[in-house]
Design a protein around this motif. Structure first.
Motif: not given
Length: 214
Positions: A14, A16-17, A19, A56, A75, A80
């Protein structure tokens, strides 16, 4: 000492990469982090995987052609926010290992910014699939902890050839090489990516692994 590093901060599905929230969780769990870095148009180094924002964020803009404030605005609108490398370094408090993958070919100016931002870091390494990045970093500072990323397409003979380069301090190999017994002949330190299977992780956790979502 064995290094277990979480790929892009993806400790859970769950997250977000790349971050800050993902990175913070990894540090709380006492793991190091592997992350990708790019340099923006205004020479800000950011933690992000892709070369472009299209996949993204549905915005067709290259990271090297956009200023950081615009990048952050885009972002943030998607909840994100893309962090600066400085943010990650501050969060790590020099306690957890950081493996920083230089994704594009960095210019001389990009290299200078990177070396300046990491000059007080103790537990870290710089890696890249682009060998020229490793060569250029070595020329600037001989004692850097530099690793060459090795794709699955390489033969053992080619891996051996690369391991003998003086600027390559360690190798980061695709997980297919975990079962390659010939690797025991190499004198260089090795990491293996990306482990997404718990059985595989448990079997080889005595090695330096880059893993996610386990």
């Amino acid at each position: 000492m064995v290094h277990l590093l979480i790929h892009r901060g993806l400790a859970k599905k769950n997250f977000t990469e790349n971050t800050i929230s993902a990175f913070r969780y990894c540090f709380k769990k006492n793991y190091g982090i592997e992350t990708d870095i790019h340099c923006t148009k205004d020479n800000k180094i950011v933690c992000f995987h892709d070369f472009n924002l299209k996949e993204k964020f549905k915005v067709n803009k290259s990271l090297k052609k956009i200023k950081y404030q615009e990048l952050l605005k885009i972002s943030k609108s998607k909840k994100k926010p893309i962090p600066l490398l400085k943010d990650l370094i501050k969060l790590s408090k020099n306690k957890r290992f950081l493996m920083l993958e230089v994704k594009p070919l960095f210019s001389n100016q990009n290299m200078k910014v990177l070396l300046n931002e990491t000059k007080r870091l103790k537990n870290y390494s710089l890696t890249s699939f682009k060998e020229k990045n490793i060569v250029n970093l070595y020329k600037k500072k001989k004692n850097l902890n530099l690793g060459l990323l090795i794709p699955s397409t390489f033969t053992f003979k080619k891996v051996l050839q690369k391991s003998n380069k003086k600027y390559v301090k360690f190798l980061v190999l695709e997980k297919k090489f975990l079962r390659e017994k010939k690797l025991n002949k190499l004198k260089k330190k090795m990491y293996f990516y990306t482990i997404r299977d718990k059985k595989l992780f448990n079997k080889f956790k005595d090695k330096n692994l880059i893993f996610e979502n386990l």
